[in-house]
Design a protein around this motif. Structure first.
Motif, short mmCIF file in Angstrom:
data_model
loop_
_atom_site.label_atom_id
_atom_site.label_comp_id
_atom_site.label_asym_id
_atom_site.label_seq_id
_atom_site.Cartn_x
_atom_site.Cartn_y
_atom_site.Cartn_z
N GLY A 202 0.84 -1.20 0.00
CA GLY A 202 0.00 0.00 0.00
C GLY A 202 0.87 1.24 0.00
O GLY A 202 1.69 1.43 0.91
N GLU A 204 -0.07 4.16 0.49
CA GLU A 204 -0.54 5.15 1.46
C GLU A 204 0.04 4.92 2.86
O GLU A 204 -0.18 5.70 3.77
CB GLU A 204 -2.08 5.13 1.52
N GLY A 268 -3.90 -5.39 -1.09
CA GLY A 268 -3.62 -5.75 -2.48
C GLY A 268 -4.38 -6.95 -3.00
O GLY A 268 -4.10 -7.43 -4.09
N GLU A 273 -7.40 -3.76 -6.76
CA GLU A 273 -6.02 -3.68 -6.28
C GLU A 273 -5.25 -4.93 -6.62
O GLU A 273 -4.04 -4.96 -6.51
CB GLU A 273 -6.03 -3.56 -4.75
MG MG Z 1 -3.77 -1.39 -0.75
#
Ligand code: MG
Ligand code: AMP
Length: 422
Positions: A202, A204, A268, A273
């Motif tokens: 990720g 983020e 994910g 994703e």
């Molecule tokens: Mg993610």
């Protein structure tokens, strides 16, 4: 893993699709069964002293080479005598202490003073506790005659020579450490630790210790995964947070699969994703991406990457923990050689109303509490899969099966306490 059963292949879904109830999604129990068939426990073993073996899994059974207790002994502080002679005062001819037997013979009309744990002389058949006897000088009169054989612990009554006391696959508990010591066992053979690596995905995510920029969040799954794996007794390696970038993901996955028994990722695998991970796992392994009919934790991937088992957990922090406890933990225990599977659950009244959609299994977070008379459960409130504080506040899962819909306050629900499964 080469042959995926047809039914299960049909049920293994492309993660892109409707988020709502999907009649083809896999049930929790189907997914568990599917995973279970690929799990072969580790074979290598090591010898450990019993002090180092807490939480480890026995690789060979333990049979006793001793009788426990090793001799008939007194369960009380009192007097040992022959019951047939006890209607009149008995003369005290000696004392037996724990570890220091009375070696004489008891003459007719005699008895000995005896301490708890002391060997019962061959010519005595009964013990009376001292509270039921009155001593006058050298004599004792028995106020309350016990039955013949009373207050005697018999040779081998706990464990007999040759008896298997702990089976292969048993996980060592504190009581077992004491039990092994009571048999004179100093070392045992256990399976080696399971090697487990994980990483989070990720863009983020930011590691603790770094400042947060706009839109970023701290990577909490690395810590909950670390804790859950440590608590299980695995040899854990945290491979960090890997950017959503195919080369980095590929490199990390392949390295991990070569070095560890199990590789776990978080994030994910959900809708939109999963593409990188899906392609990677299709190229290098045999991994199925599932939509499980459950909440939280709908997306889940499982398969083999070379020799390693791979679990792709959803990124939402509660979903990561729930899928770990409901799928990964049992699988890891199997791989560790453990034969103990059952996680206790039981029914209690729930004082809160429960929001629930029929058609999927839910693992809501609950708090078991005692209302002064009975144990009851309440929910932790909002059940969103990002609300990690709900896992912290909770002390149980409330298990709601596919069939159940919303429930009014006062309904009986199945709970699975955290102590006992963590
Ligand atoms: Mg993610
Ligand atoms: P994903 O499964 O990657 O789509 O992530 C679902 C949600 O969980 C998103 O809101 C992510 O920001 C969040 N999330 C994913 N990984 C983590 C993590 N390691 N720690 C905290 N939150 C995460």
């Amino acid at each position: 893993m080469n042959q995926t059963p047809d039914l299960l292949r049909q049920l293994a879904h492309d993660p892109a699709g409707a988020e709502d109830y999907d009649p083809n999604a896999m049930s929790v129990s189907q997914a568990r069964q599917y995973i279970q068939q690929f799990l072969t426990p580790v074979q290598q073993t090591e010898r450990l002293s019993i002090k180092q073996a807490l939480g480890r899994v026995l690789a060979s059974p333990i049979a006793s080479t001793l009788n426990v207790p090793g001799h008939n002994n007194s369960a009380m502080d009192g007097f040992a005598f022959r019951l047939a002679e006890a209607s009149q005062p008995l003369r005290i001819v000696g004392t037996a202490f724990a570890g220091k037997p009375f070696n004489g013979t008891i003459p007719a009309g005699g008895c000995i003073k005896i301490m708890t744990g002391a060997v019962i002389p061959a010519d005595a058949d009964t013990v009376v506790m001292q509270e039921h006897a009155t001593v006058t000088g050298e004599h004792v009169s028995i106020q309350k005659l016990p039955g013949k054989g009373a207050n005697i612990r018999l040779l081998g009554e706990d464990i007999a020579i040759g008896q298997t006391v702990l089976a292969t696959g048993h996980t060592l508990q504190p009581a077992d450490m004491g039990l092994l010591a009571s048999l004179g066992v100093a070392e045992i053979e256990v399976y080696r630790r399971l090697k487990v690596a994980f990483f989070t995905t990720g863009d983020e995510l930011v590691s603790v210790g770094q400042p947060l920029q706009a839109g970023q969040i701290y990577d909490s799954n690395r810590y909950s995964l670390w804790g859950m794996l440590q608590a299980l007794g695995a040899e854990v390696e945290d491979l960090g947070n890997i950017a959503d970038n195919p080369q980095a993901l590929e490199h990390t996955l392949l390295q991990a699969a070569a070095r560890f028994d199990v590789v776990i990722t978080s994030g994910g695998v959900s809708v939109g994703e999963a593409d990188f991970m899906k392609q990677l796992l299709a190229t290098h392994g045999q991994v199925l991406f599932w939509k499980i009919n459950m909440k939280p934790g709908r997306p889940l991937a499982y398969g083999k990457l070379g020799q390693a088992h791979y679990f792709g957990l959803p990124g939402n922090p509660v979903a990561t923990m729930v899928t770990f406890y409901q799928f990964v933990q049992t699988a890891l225990k199997t791989l560790m050689g453990s034969h103990e599977r059952a996680q206790p659950s039981f029914k209690v009244a729930c004082v809160s109303p429960i929001k629930k959609a029929a058609g999927r299994t839910e693992f809501q977070r609950g708090i078991l509490f005692n209302d002064g008379a009975d144990w009851k459960v309440k929910t932790t409130g909002e059940q969103g899969s990002g609300i990690l504080s709900s896992m912290s506040q909770a002390n149980c899962f409330i298990l709601l099966d596919e069939a159940s819909g919303p429930l009014p306050a006062g309904s009986w629900v199945e709970v699975q306490p955290f102590t006992g499964i963590f």
